[in-house]
Design a protein around this motif. Structure first.
Motif, PDB file in Angstrom:
ATOM      1  N   ARG A 298       2.705  -6.705  55.622  1.00  0.00           N
ATOM      2  CA  ARG A 298       2.698  -8.024  54.996  1.00  0.00           C
ATOM      3  C   ARG A 298       4.028  -8.308  54.304  1.00  0.00           C
ATOM      4  O   ARG A 298       4.605  -9.375  54.447  1.00  0.00           O
ATOM      5  CB  ARG A 298       1.546  -8.105  53.994  1.00  0.00           C
TER       6      ARG A 298
ATOM      7  N   THR B  84       4.772 -16.461  51.650  1.00  0.00           N
ATOM      8  CA  THR B  84       4.217 -15.835  52.849  1.00  0.00           C
ATOM      9  C   THR B  84       3.340 -14.642  52.485  1.00  0.00           C
ATOM     10  O   THR B  84       2.261 -14.458  53.059  1.00  0.00           O
ATOM     11  CB  THR B  84       5.355 -15.395  53.789  1.00  0.00           C
TER      12      THR B  84
ATOM     13  N   VAL C 234       0.025 -16.008  51.162  1.00  0.00           N
ATOM     14  CA  VAL C 234      -0.796 -16.591  52.225  1.00  0.00           C
ATOM     15  C   VAL C 234      -1.412 -15.495  53.093  1.00  0.00           C
ATOM     16  O   VAL C 234      -2.594 -15.552  53.437  1.00  0.00           O
ATOM     17  CB  VAL C 234       0.031 -17.584  53.078  1.00  0.00           C
ATOM     18  N   LEU C 235      -0.621 -14.485  53.441  1.00  0.00           N
ATOM     19  CA  LEU C 235      -1.151 -13.394  54.266  1.00  0.00           C
ATOM     20  C   LEU C 235      -2.195 -12.579  53.519  1.00  0.00           C
ATOM     21  O   LEU C 235      -3.169 -12.120  54.105  1.00  0.00           O
ATOM     22  CB  LEU C 235      -0.011 -12.488  54.746  1.00  0.00           C
TER      23      LEU C 235
ATOM     24  N   HIS D  81      -4.251 -13.658  51.163  1.00  0.00           N
ATOM     25  CA  HIS D  81      -5.454 -14.456  50.895  1.00  0.00           C
ATOM     26  C   HIS D  81      -5.780 -15.377  52.066  1.00  0.00           C
ATOM     27  O   HIS D  81      -6.178 -16.517  51.871  1.00  0.00           O
ATOM     28  CB  HIS D  81      -5.265 -15.269  49.615  1.00  0.00           C
ATOM     29  N   ARG D  82      -5.622 -14.882  53.280  1.00  0.00           N
ATOM     30  CA  ARG D  82      -5.837 -15.734  54.447  1.00  0.00           C
ATOM     31  C   ARG D  82      -7.292 -16.171  54.599  1.00  0.00           C
ATOM     32  O   ARG D  82      -7.564 -17.223  55.155  1.00  0.00           O
ATOM     33  CB  ARG D  82      -5.306 -15.097  55.712  1.00  0.00           C
ATOM     34  N   ASP D  83      -8.242 -15.401  54.094  1.00  0.00           N
ATOM     35  CA  ASP D  83      -9.640 -15.829  54.159  1.00  0.00           C
ATOM     36  C   ASP D  83      -9.872 -17.057  53.286  1.00  0.00           C
ATOM     37  O   ASP D  83     -10.637 -17.947  53.641  1.00  0.00           O
ATOM     38  CB  ASP D  83     -10.578 -14.707  53.729  1.00  0.00           C
TER      39      ASP D  83
ATOM     40  N   TRP E 269      -7.639 -19.338  52.706  1.00  0.00           N
ATOM     41  CA  TRP E 269      -7.049 -20.464  53.430  1.00  0.00           C
ATOM     42  C   TRP E 269      -7.989 -20.947  54.531  1.00  0.00           C
ATOM     43  O   TRP E 269      -8.085 -22.150  54.779  1.00  0.00           O
ATOM     44  CB  TRP E 269      -5.694 -20.074  54.020  1.00  0.00           C
ATOM     45  N   LYS E 270      -8.673 -20.015  55.191  1.00  0.00           N
ATOM     46  CA  LYS E 270      -9.622 -20.409  56.238  1.00  0.00           C
ATOM     47  C   LYS E 270     -10.747 -21.242  55.646  1.00  0.00           C
ATOM     48  O   LYS E 270     -11.157 -22.257  56.222  1.00  0.00           O
ATOM     49  CB  LYS E 270     -10.199 -19.178  56.935  1.00  0.00           C
TER      50      LYS E 270
ATOM     51  N   ALA F   9      -0.453 -21.788  47.553  1.00  0.00           N
ATOM     52  CA  ALA F   9      -0.785 -20.376  47.735  1.00  0.00           C
ATOM     53  C   ALA F   9      -1.255 -19.751  46.428  1.00  0.00           C
ATOM     54  O   ALA F   9      -2.204 -18.959  46.417  1.00  0.00           O
ATOM     55  CB  ALA F   9       0.431 -19.613  48.281  1.00  0.00           C
TER      56      ALA F   9
END
Length: 115
Positions: A6, A43, A46-47, A49-51, A53-54, A104
């Protein structure tokens, strides 16, 4: 995603975006120094906590006030971005990066709340 992967991806994104800002003809000297860590940190968040963001981009049962707030925020962001971009390309890149960084941080903060 492993933290080392990451952070490596974040570093690459930060350097690439800073490189784009440096290649602009109207690039002031310190913008790339500010842009690289801004995009790298964004970045990484975001990577991580990508869930979150979904969940943010699902169109389930949204209230009208949520949609109106999103439209107002998007309009203000677009206006600010276009005005900063008319100043210089690096200023526009920094402005959009700050907007994404704020989003973010909000998603990361929201995910840390107990359910």
């Amino acid at each position: 995603m492993r933290p080392s992967t990451r952070y490596l991806a974040s570093l690459v994104v930060g350097l690439v975006v800073a490189g784009v800002a440096v290649s602009a003809p109207d690039a002031p000297g310190l913008f790339p120094v500010a842009i690289a860590p801004l995009y790298a940190a964004t970045t990484a968040l975001v990577l991580r906590h990508r869930d979150g963001w979904k969940r943010l981009f699902r169109f389930g049962d949204q209230r009208w006030s949520d949609r109106k707030r999103g439209a107002i925020g998007g309009g203000i962001g677009a206006l600010s971005f276009s005005l900063l971009l008319s100043l210089s390309v690096p200023a526009g890149i920094t402005g959009i990066g700050l907007m994404f960084f704020g989003q973010a941080l909000t998603v990361a903060d929201y995910e840390s709340l107990p359910e």
